[in-house]
Design an enzyme around this catalytic site. Structure first.
Site, PDB file in Angstrom:
ATOM      1  N   HIS A 193     -79.261 -72.545   0.036  1.00 41.86           N
ATOM      2  CA  HIS A 193     -80.677 -72.261  -0.152  1.00 41.86           C
ATOM      3  C   HIS A 193     -81.417 -72.525   1.161  1.00 41.86           C
ATOM      4  O   HIS A 193     -80.912 -73.230   2.043  1.00 41.86           O
ATOM      5  CB  HIS A 193     -81.249 -73.125  -1.280  1.00 41.86           C
ATOM      6  CG  HIS A 193     -80.741 -72.732  -2.640  1.00 41.86           C
ATOM      7  ND1 HIS A 193     -81.133 -73.363  -3.795  1.00 41.86           N
ATOM      8  CD2 HIS A 193     -79.885 -71.751  -3.023  1.00 41.86           C
ATOM      9  CE1 HIS A 193     -80.540 -72.792  -4.831  1.00 41.86           C
ATOM     10  NE2 HIS A 193     -79.768 -71.823  -4.390  1.00 41.86           N
ATOM     11  N   GLU A 204     -83.954 -74.390   2.062  1.00 35.98           N
ATOM     12  CA  GLU A 204     -84.247 -75.768   2.473  1.00 35.98           C
ATOM     13  C   GLU A 204     -83.017 -76.394   3.129  1.00 35.98           C
ATOM     14  O   GLU A 204     -83.108 -77.102   4.132  1.00 35.98           O
ATOM     15  CB  GLU A 204     -84.650 -76.626   1.255  1.00 35.98           C
ATOM     16  CG  GLU A 204     -85.892 -76.123   0.510  1.00 35.98           C
ATOM     17  CD  GLU A 204     -85.577 -75.090  -0.562  1.00 35.98           C
ATOM     18  OE1 GLU A 204     -84.631 -74.290  -0.370  1.00 35.98           O
ATOM     19  OE2 GLU A 204     -86.267 -75.055  -1.589  1.00 35.98           O
ATOM     20  N   SER A 214     -96.016 -34.342   3.075  1.00 31.97           N
ATOM     21  CA  SER A 214     -96.470 -35.701   2.819  1.00 31.97           C
ATOM     22  C   SER A 214     -96.046 -36.627   3.947  1.00 31.97           C
ATOM     23  O   SER A 214     -96.558 -37.724   4.083  1.00 31.97           O
ATOM     24  CB  SER A 214     -95.890 -36.206   1.498  1.00 31.97           C
ATOM     25  OG  SER A 214     -94.481 -36.237   1.582  1.00 31.97           O
ATOM     26  N   THR A 237     -90.442 -34.476  -6.052  1.00 35.27           N
ATOM     27  CA  THR A 237     -90.312 -35.027  -4.702  1.00 35.27           C
ATOM     28  C   THR A 237     -88.963 -34.657  -4.104  1.00 35.27           C
ATOM     29  O   THR A 237     -88.858 -34.319  -2.924  1.00 35.27           O
ATOM     30  CB  THR A 237     -90.478 -36.566  -4.756  1.00 35.27           C
ATOM     31  OG1 THR A 237     -91.785 -36.846  -5.253  1.00 35.27           O
ATOM     32  CG2 THR A 237     -90.301 -37.209  -3.407  1.00 35.27           C
ATOM     33  N   GLU A 297     -91.182 -44.256  -5.644  1.00 36.60           N
ATOM     34  CA  GLU A 297     -91.728 -43.704  -4.396  1.00 36.60           C
ATOM     35  C   GLU A 297     -92.276 -42.299  -4.580  1.00 36.60           C
ATOM     36  O   GLU A 297     -92.326 -41.516  -3.647  1.00 36.60           O
ATOM     37  CB  GLU A 297     -90.651 -43.713  -3.304  1.00 36.60           C
ATOM     38  CG  GLU A 297     -90.371 -45.090  -2.754  1.00 36.60           C
ATOM     39  CD  GLU A 297     -89.797 -45.054  -1.350  1.00 36.60           C
ATOM     40  OE1 GLU A 297     -90.176 -44.187  -0.545  1.00 36.60           O
ATOM     41  OE2 GLU A 297     -88.943 -45.913  -1.067  1.00 36.60           O
ATOM     42  N   GLY A 311     -93.118 -38.564  -7.034  1.00 32.42           N
ATOM     43  CA  GLY A 311     -94.385 -38.138  -6.484  1.00 32.42           C
ATOM     44  C   GLY A 311     -95.558 -38.495  -7.382  1.00 32.42           C
ATOM     45  O   GLY A 311     -95.436 -39.288  -8.311  1.00 32.42           O
TER      46      GLY A 311
HETATM   47  C1  AOF Z   1     -84.395 -73.067  -3.751  1.00 31.75           C
HETATM   48  N1  AOF Z   1     -84.232 -72.499  -2.533  1.00 31.75           N
HETATM   49  O1  AOF Z   1     -83.650 -70.792  -1.205  1.00 31.75           O
HETATM   50  C2  AOF Z   1     -83.574 -70.443  -3.523  1.00 31.75           C
HETATM   51  C3  AOF Z   1     -83.804 -71.027  -4.807  1.00 31.75           C
HETATM   52  O2  AOF Z   1     -77.017 -70.678  -8.253  1.00 31.75           O
HETATM   53  P1  AOF Z   1     -77.872 -71.310  -7.213  1.00 31.75           P
HETATM   54  O3  AOF Z   1     -77.536 -72.762  -6.994  1.00 31.75           O
HETATM   55  O4  AOF Z   1     -77.867 -70.531  -5.921  1.00 31.75           O
HETATM   56  O5  AOF Z   1     -79.389 -71.344  -7.765  1.00 31.75           O
HETATM   57  C4  AOF Z   1     -80.109 -70.156  -7.959  1.00 31.75           C
HETATM   58  C5  AOF Z   1     -81.495 -70.491  -8.455  1.00 31.75           C
HETATM   59  O6  AOF Z   1     -82.163 -71.343  -7.493  1.00 31.75           O
HETATM   60  C6  AOF Z   1     -82.430 -69.292  -8.583  1.00 31.75           C
HETATM   61  O7  AOF Z   1     -82.351 -68.716  -9.855  1.00 31.75           O
HETATM   62  C7  AOF Z   1     -83.790 -69.913  -8.327  1.00 31.75           C
HETATM   63  O8  AOF Z   1     -84.278 -70.577  -9.478  1.00 31.75           O
HETATM   64  C8  AOF Z   1     -83.488 -70.936  -7.262  1.00 31.75           C
HETATM   65  N2  AOF Z   1     -83.575 -70.307  -5.925  1.00 31.75           N
HETATM   66  N3  AOF Z   1     -84.227 -72.318  -4.878  1.00 31.75           N
HETATM   67  O9  AOF Z   1     -84.677 -74.256  -3.860  1.00 31.75           O
HETATM   68  C9  AOF Z   1     -83.821 -71.236  -2.358  1.00 31.75           C
HETATM   69  N4  AOF Z   1     -83.131 -69.154  -3.381  1.00 31.75           N
HETATM   70 ZN    ZN Z   2     -82.388 -74.884  -4.011  1.00 29.06          ZN
END
Ligand code: AOF
Ligand code: ZN
Length: 398
Positions: free
Chosen positions: A61, A63, A181, A209, A327, A329
């Protein structure tokens, strides 16, 4: 070009840094699907010390990416962590971010929006508060909500988000009267649109489109790296594609049905049956790898709803379909909007007056009361203005 932020100007330091966090997420657009693409920055004494975005599905993730990029963790003491989404509190494919954040000695954690995933839903922020961090949400809330909308909507509404994108003149024309377009929006807007496709699982267009433009609907000519190609959906209830002029058909095969990504053709059952009885349409039907047949008795909007809710669509697409960008038309967009089907819109307005009269959104008289949309984010792209709006029912839901 490409990943320019769709944001108001920063109004405070926190907004300034949250904007940087959103830019981190935008640079990774589409990468982590079906996980939300979160951005994170870490700031100490007014200086950026780390940044990151969610990795590919199953990966780290945002963080964790940011925190693990700091070799000397003692640096994090007293710093502020900005995340575009609430840090998670559950163990999924990854361990909980809230625990990691809590262990680093941060002074503050600022999250733009909460995570509605029932496994998180406020627990991440509570955990941090309990640890003694100063916790705040809502900084660039509307912009982050617009950014994370496909994920938030899927979590809350339990169905695929339908977004619409169009470019228009100041007098509301989506194409000139001769059908052109391509030249309404400027180069920056076009590059942005190509880039934006990565945010969605599928791109939907009406047959009008396809016949007029033979669009490729792919991610190209925009900032790299490109993270994914959405699938393409062509809405053609009457199977007009199967009897169009040969030259158009060849262009459609080459571009709209190119091999880069699957294209699903959506046709009414009765039109499929009729096509099978005629030599030319029957032969063309053979060339269509993915046919989605639509029930005759449903309206176009109901057909689309049903098709998106059908798990076999995701199976055929080879990926979960949690969001669609329409997207064009003008006819398809009007039809869907009239039935309240457009959950959000990206509207590019070019500084052009006098676009003609033929290609505009049209609503029958009973609709005349007008639906007021909620503006969430805006950006200037060259000379064009992009505004992202939520439908009031989407706003209420969030
Ligand atoms: C965060 N930071 O960058 C994201 C989050 O299966 P996992 O462990 O990858 O968890 C997926 C879930 O985590 C997703 O459904 C959402 O609730 C959260 N995503 N959380 O702290 C992140 N991508
Ligand atoms: Zn997380």
């Amino acid at each position: 070009q490409g990943a320019e932020p769709v944001l108001h100007l920063a109004k405070s330091d926190d907004a300034y840094w949250m904007q940087r966090a959103l830019e981190q997420a935008m640079a990774a657009i589409g990468r982590s699907h079906p996980n939300p693409t979160v951005g994170c920055v870490i700031v100490k004494e007014g200086r950026l010390i780390a940044s990151g975005a969610t990795e590919v599905y199953g990966g780290r993730h945002a963080e964790r990416v940011a925190i693990e990029s700091v070799a000397d963790r003692s640096q994090l003491r007293g710093a502020t962590l900005y995340a575009t989404l609430e840090p998670c509190s559950h163990t999924g494919r990854q361990p909980p971010c809230a625990d990691l954040v809590a262990s680093c000695g941060f002074a503050r954690c600022i999250a733009a929006v909460g995570d509605p995933n029932p496994l998180v839903a406020g627990r991440g922020l509570r955990r941090l508060r309990e640890t003694g961090l100063e916790v705040q949400t809502g900084v660039l809330g509307p912009e982050a909500m617009a950014w994370h909308l496909p994920f938030l909507f899927w979590q809350i509404a339990g169905r695929a988000l339908i977004a619409a994108k169009w470019a228009q003149t100041l007098d509301g024309q989506l194409a000139y009267d001769d059908g052109r377009s391509q030249w309404i929006s400027g180069e920056e807007s076009r590059a942005y649109t190509h880039w934006l496709r990565q945010k969605y699982d599928a791109i939907l267009v009406g047959v009008g489109t396809v016949l007029a433009d033979q669009p490729a609907l792919t991610v190209r000519s925009c900032v790299e790296p490109h993270h994914r190609q959405p699938i393409r959906l062509v809405f053609d209830p009457g199977a007009r594609l199967l009897s169009c002029p040969e030259e158009t058909w060849q262009g459609v095969l080459e571009r709209t049905f190119s091999s880069q990504t699957p294209t699903l053709l959506m046709v009414r059952e009765s039109a499929v049956a009729a096509a099978r009885r005629e030599p030319l349409p029957a032969r063309r039907l053979e060339r269509i790898e993915h046919l989605v047949s639509l029930p005759d008795e449903l309206s176009p909007s109901e057909c689309l709803r049903a098709a998106l809710a059908d798990p076999s669509l995701s199976a055929r697409a080879g990926r979960p379909i949690h969001s669609v960008m329409v997207e064009g038309g003008p006819r398809l967009i009007s039809t869907l909007a009239e039935e309240g089907m457009i959950d959000m819109t990206h509207i590019f307005t070019a500084p052009i007056l006098g676009g003609g009269t033929r290609f505009r959104l049209q609503f029958p008289a009973p609709y005349g009361v007008g639906v007021r949309l909620h503006p969430m984010a805006h950006a200037r792209l060259g000379e064009d203005l992009l505004v992202e709006y939520l439908h009031p029912s989407t706003q209420k839901l969030l």
